[in-house]
Structures are given as C-alpha cells and as structure tokens.
Design a protein around this motif. Structure first.
Motif, PDB file in Angstrom:
ATOM      1  N   GLY A  94       0.803  -1.216   0.000  1.00  0.00           N
ATOM      2  CA  GLY A  94       0.000   0.000   0.000  1.00  0.00           C
ATOM      3  C   GLY A  94       0.835   1.264   0.000  1.00  0.00           C
ATOM      4  O   GLY A  94       0.333   2.341   0.312  1.00  0.00           O
ATOM      5  N   ASN A  95       2.098   1.152  -0.354  1.00  0.00           N
ATOM      6  CA  ASN A  95       2.975   2.322  -0.377  1.00  0.00           C
ATOM      7  C   ASN A  95       2.603   3.197  -1.570  1.00  0.00           C
ATOM      8  O   ASN A  95       2.645   2.764  -2.711  1.00  0.00           O
ATOM      9  CB  ASN A  95       4.443   1.889  -0.470  1.00  0.00           C
ATOM     10  N   ARG A  96       2.240   4.431  -1.271  1.00  0.00           N
ATOM     11  CA  ARG A  96       1.799   5.354  -2.317  1.00  0.00           C
ATOM     12  C   ARG A  96       2.883   6.337  -2.744  1.00  0.00           C
ATOM     13  O   ARG A  96       2.653   7.167  -3.616  1.00  0.00           O
ATOM     14  CB  ARG A  96       0.576   6.127  -1.840  1.00  0.00           C
ATOM     15  N   ASP A  97       4.022   6.290  -2.078  1.00  0.00           N
ATOM     16  CA  ASP A  97       5.098   7.220  -2.426  1.00  0.00           C
ATOM     17  C   ASP A  97       6.387   6.438  -2.649  1.00  0.00           C
ATOM     18  O   ASP A  97       7.282   6.423  -1.814  1.00  0.00           O
ATOM     19  CB  ASP A  97       5.291   8.262  -1.327  1.00  0.00           C
ATOM     20  N   CYS A  98       6.430   5.752  -3.777  1.00  0.00           N
ATOM     21  CA  CYS A  98       7.658   5.034  -4.111  1.00  0.00           C
ATOM     22  C   CYS A  98       8.047   5.392  -5.542  1.00  0.00           C
ATOM     23  O   CYS A  98       7.219   5.404  -6.445  1.00  0.00           O
ATOM     24  CB  CYS A  98       7.512   3.531  -3.934  1.00  0.00           C
ATOM     25  N   THR A  99       9.303   5.727  -5.677  1.00  0.00           N
ATOM     26  CA  THR A  99       9.873   6.049  -6.972  1.00  0.00           C
ATOM     27  C   THR A  99      10.948   5.021  -7.254  1.00  0.00           C
ATOM     28  O   THR A  99      11.906   4.895  -6.494  1.00  0.00           O
ATOM     29  CB  THR A  99      10.489   7.464  -6.965  1.00  0.00           C
TER      30      THR A  99
END
Length: 144
Positions: A94-99
């Motif tokens: 559920g990680n919404r901030d991964c680049t």
C-alpha cells in the motif's frame, strides 16, 4: 560464474563447478584473476548472508517514501527484474510514495557503463546522466 560463486557462498557446495568455470573463463574479456576468492576465503561467509537474503518480505511492510535506483548493467542483481519485484512488493504494502527508476546504462553503483563488469571500472568516467538530478529532485520534493 557469478551464480556459481553465489550458490557456493549460500550452500558451501559446488566448488568443483567453480573451478571448471574458471578454467573455461580465463580468456574471456570480463574475467580477471581476483574474481573468485580461494575456497576457504572469509568473504563467502559474508556473501552467503547477502545472497541468501530476500528483501521482499521487508519491502512488503515499508510505508515511508522510497527512492530505489537500479542499473541496467548491474551484474549483482539484474536491475529490470529487481525493479519489478520491488514495485510489486511496495504496491502490495500500500505504499503510495515510491519512486523506482532504472538507469539502463548504469552498473551496480550507477556509474555509466557498457558492460557492468569490474574490469571496466578504471575506464568509467562518472555516474549515469540524471542520477544527481533524480536524487536532488526526489529529496527536495519531500522536504518542502
């Protein structure tokens, strides 16, 4: 040869296959004499832990911002495959901030390379184009 040494580090088995592969590889452009430490070298214990580690269960719990950079010429861990695995694990968490960015011409440490081998290291000039900009922009976007 890398797979064989990784397997040996994890299991302690297969030294004969390494010796055969070294004999077959001596004349290859990518081969260098110190590539395979002696059978009883201390590094196999360390690398056994590294090569036996599966980061995916831990990544499945990461919810903080993540920047992961991969090299297309990374011979230690194939960049495209690792990027896909990381992306799936972070998404499942559920990680919404991964680049996650792949630099096709990058080696293991993201130096611009054509092969990714240790032998070419002395000829490499610097990091892949866009590396520093990616770090700077990603960090600045999160501290504003």
């Amino acid at each position: 040869l890398a797979r064989l040494t990784h397997d040996y580090a994890r299991t302690g088995c297969g030294w004969e296959r390494i010796e055969a592969a070294v004999r077959e590889s001596r004349d290859k452009e990518w081969f260098f004499p110190d590539m395979v430490p002696p059978k009883d070298h201390w590094s196999y214990g360390l690398w056994g832990l590294v090569f036996g580690y599966d980061p995916l269960p831990a990544l499945g719990k990461v919810r903080c911002p993540v920047l992961a950079l991969f090299g297309g010429h990374d011979l230690s861990g194939p960049g495209p495959k690792n990027r896909e695995s990381w992306e799936a694990a972070l998404k499942a968490a559920g990680n919404r901030d991964c680049t996650l960015k792949l630099f096709p011409e990058g080696n293991h440490v993201l130096l611009e390379s054509s092969l990714g081998t240790l032998r070419e290291l002395p000829r490499l000039k610097g990091f892949v184009p866009g590396y520093a900009r990616t770090l700077r922009e990603w960090g600045l976007d999160r501290v504003k």
